[in-house]
Design a protein around this motif. Structure first.
Motif, PDB file in Angstrom:
ATOM      1  N   GLU A  59       0.840  -1.200   0.000  1.00 25.56           N
ATOM      2  CA  GLU A  59       0.000   0.000   0.000  1.00 25.56           C
ATOM      3  C   GLU A  59       0.873   1.248   0.000  1.00 25.56           C
ATOM      4  O   GLU A  59       1.811   1.357   0.790  1.00 25.56           O
ATOM      5  N   ASN A 118      -4.942   4.729  -2.140  1.00 20.62           N
ATOM      6  CA  ASN A 118      -6.181   5.238  -1.545  1.00 20.62           C
ATOM      7  C   ASN A 118      -6.799   6.321  -2.413  1.00 20.62           C
ATOM      8  O   ASN A 118      -6.112   7.229  -2.861  1.00 20.62           O
ATOM      9  N   GLU A 150      -8.258   1.707  -3.434  1.00 22.11           N
ATOM     10  CA  GLU A 150      -8.977   1.559  -2.165  1.00 22.11           C
ATOM     11  C   GLU A 150      -9.972   2.694  -1.994  1.00 22.11           C
ATOM     12  O   GLU A 150      -9.599   3.859  -1.998  1.00 22.11           O
ATOM     13  N   ASP A 180     -11.814  -0.095   1.814  1.00 24.07           N
ATOM     14  CA  ASP A 180     -10.916   0.164   2.937  1.00 24.07           C
ATOM     15  C   ASP A 180     -11.747   0.350   4.211  1.00 24.07           C
ATOM     16  O   ASP A 180     -12.919   0.721   4.146  1.00 24.07           O
ATOM     17  N   LYS A 201     -11.055  -4.882   3.116  1.00 16.15           N
ATOM     18  CA  LYS A 201     -10.003  -4.676   4.113  1.00 16.15           C
ATOM     19  C   LYS A 201     -10.659  -4.442   5.470  1.00 16.15           C
ATOM     20  O   LYS A 201     -11.310  -3.419   5.687  1.00 16.15           O
TER      21      LYS A 201
HETATM   22 MG    MG Z   1      -5.888   2.256   2.687  1.00 13.69          MG
END
Ligand code: MG
Ligand code: C2E
Ligand code: MG
Ligand code: MG
Length: 292
Positions: A59, A118, A150, A180, A201
């Motif tokens: 990530e 993200n 995400e 996320d 997640k």
């Molecule tokens: Mg994230």
């Protein structure tokens, strides 16, 4: 007497408020400068597959090397950037940098991983997001299935029609999609089948107290089951202890990410993490206290 005091309170209040406002304004201007000066940079947190112990994803997390204040973490500036719109150029920079970096790792012959980026709500709602992503993938040469975007539950629920349309397009390009902080958004579960997702997640708040609370265990178990039943991959974030890792691996979680295995890492230090396996990382961690 009373009046004067009242005025002082008022005075105090506006002063504090003004200070906050000018602080925000200052940060906002500094953020513009920072974008031009390349003060933002990415750290990379590895994700490991529980089945074979190997790295399977990374990530990308943004940081700001502020000229006076040192390194700032996203909690300090992402919400502001989201409000004032600077998240658009910043987010585009993040996406481009992350894709460039992942392609470079692949060209260097590192084991291929997916790079998770993200996406904030405002980025998601911008015009021509798909066009921008397409261009970045073309320019960098990264194959779309090595990019995982995400998003959060709340984002996807704001305009279900529009969101599912955008997600469908991303999916048809071959990009992977994950939710996320899953479990914190209190949104309807119906979107899980409507949206074309790949990954859930589990939010780190559920993982952090796994060993103390039976109800947290029940929630994590249920999320893992839910993901399995829907054919989705499930990642646990915020894994900090061997107990948590043990629980997750027994319960058939797919992927783990957290300080126990690796903190977010500057790009120059990441190479060994491509070769490490879960067992090396855990051993390393157990040895830390003894070494001190
Ligand atoms: Mg994230
Ligand atoms: P997130 O996407 O849920 O990222 C995980 C956060 O948890 C990261 O914080 C990471 O450093 C932290 N973390 C990972 N493992 C552990 C652990 O074992 N224990 C604990 N206590 N924390 C752990 P970070 O880097 O401060 O980022 C916070 C949030 O800021 C991210 O949460 C994400 O929502 C946002 N963010 C970060 N980078 C970006 C970006 O490039 N764009 C956007 N839009 N948002 C970003
Ligand atoms: Mg998260
Ligand atoms: Mg988050």
């Amino acid at each position: 007497q009373v009046k004067a005091e009242g005025r002082n309170h008022y005075h105090f209040y506006t002063e504090a408020l003004n200070e906050r406002l000018s602080e925000r304004l200052k940060l906002q201007n500094e953020m513009r400068r920072a974008l031009k000066n390349n003060e933002f940079f990415l750290e990379y947190q590895p994700q490991y597959c529980l089945k074979n112990g190997r790295i399977c994803g990374i990530e990308a997390l943004v940081r700001w090397r502020h000229q006076e204040r040192g390194i700032l973490y996203p909690g300090k500036f992402i919400p502001l950037a989201e409000e004032n719109g600077l998240i658009l150029p910043l987010g585009e920079w993040v996406l481009r940098s992350a894709c460039t970096q992942n392609k470079l790792w692949q060209d260097l012959g590192y084991p291929p991983v997916s790079i998770a980026v993200n996406l904030s709500p405002r980025q998601f709602r911008q015009k021509d997001l798909i066009g921008k992503i397409t261009r970045i993938l073309d320019d960098t040469g990264l194959e779309p299935h090595w990019l995982e975007l995400e998003i959060t539950e709340s984002l996807s629920m704001e305009d279900v029609e529009l969101s599912s349309e955008i997600l469908r397009k991303m999916k048809s390009m071959g990009i992977r999609l994950s939710i996320d902080d899953f479990g914190t958004g209190f949104s309807s579960l119906s979107y899980l089948s409507r949206f074309s997702l790949d990954t859930l997640k589990i939010d780190r708040s559920f993982i952090s107290s796994l060993s103390e609370y039976a109800d947290k265990q029940a929630i994590v178990l249920t999320i893992i089951q839910l993901a399995k039943n829907l054919g989705l991959k499930v990642i646990a974030e915020g894994v900090e202890s061997p107990d948590q890792l043990d629980f997750l691996s027994k319960k058939d979680c797919d992927v783990v990410q957290g300080f126990l295995l690796a903190k977010p890492i500057p790009v120059g230090d990441i190479r060994p993490y491509f070769a490490f396996e879960l067992k090396d990382l855990i051993l390393k961690d157990f040895m830390k206290p003894a070494a001190i």
